[in-house]
Write an enzyme that holds these catalytic residues in place. Structure first.
Site, PDB file in Angstrom:
ATOM      1  N   ALA A  69      -8.416  -9.503   0.732  1.00 44.26           N
ATOM      2  CA  ALA A  69      -7.831 -10.597  -0.028  1.00 44.26           C
ATOM      3  C   ALA A  69      -8.415 -10.620  -1.429  1.00 44.26           C
ATOM      4  O   ALA A  69      -9.580 -10.288  -1.624  1.00 44.26           O
ATOM      5  CB  ALA A  69      -8.102 -11.930   0.667  1.00 44.26           C
ATOM      6  N   GLU A 102      -2.306  -3.011   9.054  1.00 44.74           N
ATOM      7  CA  GLU A 102      -0.992  -3.619   9.117  1.00 44.74           C
ATOM      8  C   GLU A 102      -0.821  -4.468   7.864  1.00 44.74           C
ATOM      9  O   GLU A 102      -1.772  -5.090   7.404  1.00 44.74           O
ATOM     10  CB  GLU A 102      -0.847  -4.538  10.343  1.00 44.74           C
ATOM     11  CG  GLU A 102      -0.863  -3.824  11.667  1.00 44.74           C
ATOM     12  CD  GLU A 102      -2.263  -3.663  12.248  1.00 44.74           C
ATOM     13  OE1 GLU A 102      -2.403  -2.920  13.235  1.00 44.74           O
ATOM     14  OE2 GLU A 102      -3.218  -4.274  11.710  1.00 44.74           O
ATOM     15  N   ASN A 107       5.265  -7.658   1.705  1.00 42.95           N
ATOM     16  CA  ASN A 107       4.167  -7.562   0.743  1.00 42.95           C
ATOM     17  C   ASN A 107       4.230  -6.219   0.005  1.00 42.95           C
ATOM     18  O   ASN A 107       3.396  -5.337   0.194  1.00 42.95           O
ATOM     19  CB  ASN A 107       2.821  -7.754   1.456  1.00 42.95           C
ATOM     20  CG  ASN A 107       1.690  -7.971   0.477  1.00 42.95           C
ATOM     21  OD1 ASN A 107       1.807  -7.695  -0.716  1.00 42.95           O
ATOM     22  ND2 ASN A 107       0.567  -8.454   0.986  1.00 42.95           N
ATOM     23  N   TYR A 114      -1.698   0.472  -1.275  1.00 43.48           N
ATOM     24  CA  TYR A 114      -2.169   1.327  -0.180  1.00 43.48           C
ATOM     25  C   TYR A 114      -1.613   2.748  -0.328  1.00 43.48           C
ATOM     26  O   TYR A 114      -2.331   3.726  -0.115  1.00 43.48           O
ATOM     27  CB  TYR A 114      -1.791   0.730   1.174  1.00 43.48           C
ATOM     28  CG  TYR A 114      -2.455  -0.591   1.468  1.00 43.48           C
ATOM     29  CD1 TYR A 114      -3.814  -0.804   1.210  1.00 43.48           C
ATOM     30  CD2 TYR A 114      -1.733  -1.650   2.002  1.00 43.48           C
ATOM     31  CE1 TYR A 114      -4.413  -2.020   1.478  1.00 43.48           C
ATOM     32  CE2 TYR A 114      -2.337  -2.877   2.277  1.00 43.48           C
ATOM     33  CZ  TYR A 114      -3.672  -3.053   2.014  1.00 43.48           C
ATOM     34  OH  TYR A 114      -4.272  -4.257   2.281  1.00 43.48           O
TER      35      TYR A 114
END
Length: 145
Positions: A69, A102, A107, A114
């Site tokens: 986060a 995951e 998103n 990623y």
């Protein structure tokens, strides 16, 4: 500055977790994770303020990136990239060969980040998330192979 998460960070971590996620981890969940030898928990801190964090659980050559986060006010400043790069590096030093995660299908910014670090989409987990219900994209990154 990226460093290892400490117990003294937990109040800020939990506040950030509650700000971002519909089903946030508790302080006790983070405390339990910090007590383990098979986890990597990192924070990005500026002038005493934690702006982001990352958590990876390691076992048998695999890593599970289960927490990441960044404070909404600090996004698009390279914090997530720095945490991810450091986490991947530390996994490699521990002999981890594969990291999985995951991410919500919606998103897109996270999925792009990623992918920039070598994660590939390998499947979908139907209705994985609740509040709101949404599928998860399963992603994998092979390292040190």
């Amino acid at each position: 500055m990226i460093r290892t998460m400490q117990e003294a960070d937990l109040k800020q971590i939990v506040a950030l977790e509650q700000q971002i996620f519909s089903r946030p981890w508790s302080e006790q969940s983070f405390r339990s994770a910090l007590d383990r030898q098979d986890t990597i928990y990192l924070v990005y801190e500026t002038e005493g303020v934690i702006q982001g964090y990352l958590g990876i659980w390691c076992a048998g050559g695999d890593g599970d990136l289960c927490n990441m986060a960044v404070d909404a006010r600090a996004r698009r400043c390279g914090i997530a990239a720095g945490l991810l790069e450091t986490g991947i590096h530390q996994c490699g030093k521990r002999g981890v060969q594969r990291i999985v995660l995951e991410v919500r299908t919606s998103n897109e910014p996270a999925r792009r980040l990623y992918a920039q670090y070598g994660f590939e989409e390998i499947g979908i987990r139907k209705r994985y998330y609740t509040e709101p219900v949404e599928d998860a994209v399963l992603m994998e990154c092979r390292i040190g192979v």
